[in-house]
Design a protein around this motif. Structure first.
Motif, mmCIF file in Angstrom:
data_model
loop_
_atom_site.group_PDB
_atom_site.id
_atom_site.type_symbol
_atom_site.label_atom_id
_atom_site.label_comp_id
_atom_site.label_asym_id
_atom_site.label_seq_id
_atom_site.Cartn_x
_atom_site.Cartn_y
_atom_site.Cartn_z
ATOM 1 N N TYR A 1 -9.552 -40.301 -18.433
ATOM 2 C CA TYR A 1 -8.743 -39.134 -17.490
ATOM 3 C C TYR A 1 -8.229 -38.077 -18.361
ATOM 4 C CZ TYR A 1 -8.824 -43.158 -14.218
ATOM 5 O OH TYR A 1 -9.128 -43.750 -13.351
ATOM 6 N N GLY A 2 -8.857 -37.798 -19.553
ATOM 7 C CA GLY A 2 -8.297 -36.903 -20.272
ATOM 8 C C GLY A 2 -8.754 -35.523 -20.310
ATOM 9 N N GLY A 3 -9.599 -35.203 -19.180
ATOM 10 C CA GLY A 3 -10.148 -33.838 -18.769
ATOM 11 C C GLY A 3 -11.094 -33.473 -19.847
ATOM 12 N N TRP A 4 -11.558 -34.480 -20.540
ATOM 13 C CA TRP A 4 -12.792 -34.127 -21.413
ATOM 14 C C TRP A 4 -14.038 -33.814 -20.544
ATOM 15 C CZ3 TRP A 4 -13.759 -34.198 -26.859
ATOM 16 C CH2 TRP A 4 -15.140 -34.221 -27.260
ATOM 17 N N ASN A 5 -14.487 -34.431 -19.455
ATOM 18 C CA ASN A 5 -15.547 -34.151 -19.024
ATOM 19 C C ASN A 5 -15.329 -32.829 -18.068
ATOM 20 O OD1 ASN A 5 -13.613 -35.415 -17.086
ATOM 21 N ND2 ASN A 5 -14.979 -36.772 -16.311
ATOM 22 N N ILE A 6 -14.192 -32.579 -17.898
ATOM 23 C CA ILE A 6 -14.022 -30.920 -17.092
ATOM 24 C C ILE A 6 -14.470 -29.992 -18.240
ATOM 25 C CG2 ILE A 6 -12.177 -29.139 -16.388
ATOM 26 C CD1 ILE A 6 -10.429 -31.665 -15.253
ATOM 27 N N ILE A 7 -14.019 -30.159 -19.495
ATOM 28 C CA ILE A 7 -14.321 -28.911 -20.307
ATOM 29 C C ILE A 7 -15.942 -29.069 -20.459
ATOM 30 C CG2 ILE A 7 -13.812 -28.103 -22.620
ATOM 31 C CD1 ILE A 7 -11.683 -27.502 -20.286
ATOM 32 N N THR A 8 -16.343 -30.223 -21.047
ATOM 33 C CA THR A 8 -17.794 -30.489 -21.078
ATOM 34 C C THR A 8 -18.549 -29.683 -20.151
ATOM 35 O OG1 THR A 8 -17.422 -32.436 -22.147
ATOM 36 C CG2 THR A 8 -19.725 -31.996 -21.201
ATOM 37 N N TYR A 9 -18.249 -29.905 -18.746
ATOM 38 C CA TYR A 9 -18.833 -29.469 -17.727
ATOM 39 C C TYR A 9 -18.847 -27.902 -17.754
ATOM 40 C CZ TYR A 9 -19.701 -27.535 -12.972
ATOM 41 O OH TYR A 9 -20.000 -26.783 -11.689
ATOM 42 N N ASP B 1 -29.845 -32.094 -23.143
ATOM 43 C CA ASP B 1 -29.511 -33.620 -22.985
ATOM 44 C C ASP B 1 -28.406 -33.491 -21.441
ATOM 45 O OD1 ASP B 1 -30.847 -34.458 -24.944
ATOM 46 O OD2 ASP B 1 -29.279 -34.151 -26.388
ATOM 47 N N TYR B 2 -28.300 -32.716 -20.856
ATOM 48 C CA TYR B 2 -26.982 -32.355 -19.867
ATOM 49 C C TYR B 2 -27.844 -31.979 -18.468
ATOM 50 C CZ TYR B 2 -26.393 -27.567 -20.540
ATOM 51 O OH TYR B 2 -26.572 -26.117 -20.388
ATOM 52 N N HIS B 3 -27.236 -32.498 -17.707
ATOM 53 C CA HIS B 3 -27.527 -32.177 -16.107
ATOM 54 C C HIS B 3 -26.257 -31.678 -15.243
ATOM 55 C CE1 HIS B 3 -29.624 -31.948 -12.246
ATOM 56 N NE2 HIS B 3 -30.706 -32.305 -12.938
ATOM 57 N N LEU B 4 -26.217 -30.513 -15.028
ATOM 58 C CA LEU B 4 -24.909 -30.072 -14.185
ATOM 59 C C LEU B 4 -24.814 -31.098 -13.032
ATOM 60 C CD1 LEU B 4 -24.926 -26.338 -14.473
ATOM 61 C CD2 LEU B 4 -23.755 -27.976 -15.940
ATOM 62 N N ASN B 5 -25.722 -31.422 -12.188
ATOM 63 C CA ASN B 5 -25.378 -32.408 -11.143
ATOM 64 C C ASN B 5 -24.941 -33.656 -11.774
ATOM 65 O OD1 ASN B 5 -26.526 -30.438 -9.385
ATOM 66 N ND2 ASN B 5 -28.173 -31.386 -8.951
ATOM 67 N N THR B 6 -25.495 -34.257 -12.716
ATOM 68 C CA THR B 6 -24.885 -35.535 -12.965
ATOM 69 C C THR B 6 -23.529 -35.521 -13.590
ATOM 70 O OG1 THR B 6 -27.039 -35.887 -14.042
ATOM 71 C CG2 THR B 6 -25.273 -37.323 -14.662
ATOM 72 N N GLU B 7 -23.153 -34.230 -14.268
ATOM 73 C CA GLU B 7 -21.767 -34.208 -14.692
ATOM 74 C C GLU B 7 -21.043 -33.852 -13.585
ATOM 75 O OE1 GLU B 7 -21.867 -30.809 -17.499
ATOM 76 O OE2 GLU B 7 -22.738 -32.143 -18.873
ATOM 77 N N ILE B 8 -21.162 -33.221 -12.547
ATOM 78 C CA ILE B 8 -20.271 -33.089 -11.377
ATOM 79 C C ILE B 8 -19.949 -34.218 -10.677
ATOM 80 C CG2 ILE B 8 -20.221 -32.044 -9.004
ATOM 81 C CD1 ILE B 8 -21.869 -29.658 -10.071
ATOM 82 N N ALA B 9 -21.396 -35.298 -10.603
ATOM 83 C CA ALA B 9 -21.210 -36.430 -9.761
ATOM 84 C C ALA B 9 -20.212 -37.594 -10.424
ATOM 85 C CB ALA B 9 -22.578 -37.100 -9.778
ATOM 86 N N PHE B 10 -20.369 -37.542 -12.050
ATOM 87 C CA PHE B 10 -19.556 -38.500 -12.689
ATOM 88 C C PHE B 10 -17.943 -37.876 -12.672
ATOM 89 C CE2 PHE B 10 -23.419 -40.199 -13.737
ATOM 90 C CZ PHE B 10 -23.169 -41.489 -13.988
ATOM 91 N N GLY B 11 -18.007 -36.550 -12.513
ATOM 92 C CA GLY B 11 -16.340 -35.869 -12.619
ATOM 93 C C GLY B 11 -15.929 -36.108 -11.274
ATOM 94 N N MET B 12 -16.860 -36.167 -10.257
ATOM 95 C CA MET B 12 -16.079 -36.633 -9.043
ATOM 96 C C MET B 12 -15.609 -37.960 -8.991
ATOM 97 S SD MET B 12 -18.995 -34.801 -6.567
ATOM 98 C CE MET B 12 -18.429 -35.326 -4.816
ATOM 99 N N GLU B 13 -16.038 -38.697 -9.783
ATOM 100 C CA GLU B 13 -15.504 -40.129 -9.869
ATOM 101 C C GLU B 13 -14.396 -40.324 -10.538
ATOM 102 O OE1 GLU B 13 -17.044 -44.446 -11.106
ATOM 103 O OE2 GLU B 13 -17.921 -42.909 -12.219
ATOM 104 N N VAL B 14 -14.285 -39.418 -11.694
ATOM 105 C CA VAL B 14 -13.232 -39.652 -12.402
ATOM 106 C C VAL B 14 -11.886 -38.640 -12.150
ATOM 107 C CG1 VAL B 14 -12.464 -39.510 -14.995
ATOM 108 C CG2 VAL B 14 -14.602 -40.357 -14.253
ATOM 109 N N ILE B 15 -12.206 -37.429 -11.966
ATOM 110 C CA ILE B 15 -11.111 -36.416 -11.781
ATOM 111 C C ILE B 15 -11.678 -35.599 -10.438
ATOM 112 C CG2 ILE B 15 -9.623 -34.673 -12.642
ATOM 113 C CD1 ILE B 15 -10.421 -35.298 -15.306
ATOM 114 N N PRO B 16 -11.354 -36.287 -9.216
ATOM 115 C CA PRO B 16 -11.860 -35.528 -7.993
ATOM 116 C C PRO B 16 -10.679 -34.524 -7.566
ATOM 117 C CG PRO B 16 -10.551 -37.631 -7.534
ATOM 118 C CD PRO B 16 -11.062 -37.643 -9.122
ATOM 119 N N GLU B 17 -9.563 -34.369 -8.362
ATOM 120 C CA GLU B 17 -8.765 -33.358 -8.078
ATOM 121 C C GLU B 17 -9.259 -31.872 -8.701
ATOM 122 O OE1 GLU B 17 -6.331 -37.101 -8.627
ATOM 123 O OE2 GLU B 17 -7.910 -35.863 -9.826
#
Length: 283
Positions: free
Chosen positions: A81-89, A105-121
């Motif tokens: 929950y540290g916001g790491w994936n927010i900045i990565t995205y 090595d990244y796909h924005l759709n994937t990062e959004i999907a996993f971000g929605m699971e962790v930090i929907p805010e």
């Protein structure tokens, strides 16, 4: 190194450990790796974001932890929950917008999907699917973010599981799901869409999700009914489950599938009533 970065080097070390590496990611954003402290097994990785970074949105900056009182530097830890994936995205989105993607090595759709699971805010919660392989959604029950029970036009009640939660499912169970035509044609790993389970397969998906997702434990789900259905309809699954646990489980079989005659076979009998989809409600 400390003379080449714009953040308070000494304060960051005092809070997070001796810095062993700093790498610029994009304007005003730095990857920082710190050595493990004496009581820690591993060191800390984080992003240090300058408050005036043009690469990071104001919304993303609102999730940072101020390093000092002036909030000139914002910290995002590499934890769940540290916001790491927010900045990565945001780094990847900025690179794409500049026409200079950093790597493949990244796909924005994937990062959004996993971000929605962790930090929907920040990323938003998973939307209730309005379309299913069996027509429109007529009613729904939200079991948790990204997991829905849906009443459809032609198949009755089904289970919709978002892409990240499907990582909790075994390959055999995932293969029982059906996809929307768009996801099937373009590849579910590219679109990150939902998997839909007919009612007859819902017991297997729910069994595996309950093992992995603590948020489901207090949702009024009838676990005894899940066991009863699996024992009745999928005896081969039970055998394979025990065999796998004995071979690969760190402590053998920790969770047994046992009959509960008093529980019946209605998995969702103790849940709140379903919600009618707004587009299907009558004025």
């Amino acid at each position: 190194m400390n003379e080449q970065v714009p953040f308070d080097y000494q304060t960051l070390q005092e809070k997070y450990g001796i810095i062993r590496d700093v790498q610029p990611e994009c304007p005003g954003v730095y990857y920082v790796a710190c050595r493990a402290k004496k009581w820690e097994n591993t060191g800390t990785e984080l992003y240090a974001v300058m408050s005036d970074s043009p690469a990071i949105s104001d919304k993303a900056k609102s999730f940072g932890i101020p390093l000092t009182e002036d909030a000139h530097t914002l910290i995002y830890l590499d934890d769940f929950y540290g916001g790491w994936n927010i900045i990565t995205y945001e780094i990847h989105k900025y690179a794409d917008a500049c026409g200079n993607p950093q790597n493949l090595d990244y796909h924005l759709n994937t990062e959004i999907a996993f971000g929605m699971e962790v930090i929907p805010e920040y990323f938003g919660a998973f939307p209730i699917p309005t379309d299913t392989p069996w027509g429109k959604t007529l009613e729904h029950r939200t079991l948790m973010n990204g997991l829905f029970r849906l009443r459809t036009e032609t198949e009755g009640w089904v289970l919709a599981v978002c892409y990240p939660l499907c990582e909790d499912l075994g390959e055999t169970t995932r293969e029982m799901a059906e996809l929307l035509p768009y996801d099937r044609e373009n590849g579910i790993d590219e679109t990150c869409g939902y998997r839909f389970f007919r009612n007859c397969y819902t017991c297997l998906a729910m069994f595996e999700l309950l093992l992995a997702e603590s948020k489901l434990q207090d949702q009024g789900i009838n676990k005894g009914a899940i066991h009863n259905l699996i024992l009745r309809d999928f005896p081969d699954y039970v055998e394979q489950y025990y065999s796998y646990q004995l071979r690969y489980g760190p402590k053998g079989i920790q969770y047994w599938i046992t009959p509960s005659p008093e529980a019946g076979t209605d998995i969702f009998s103790d849940m709140a009533p379903a919600s009618l989809n707004p587009e299907n409600s009558q004025p």
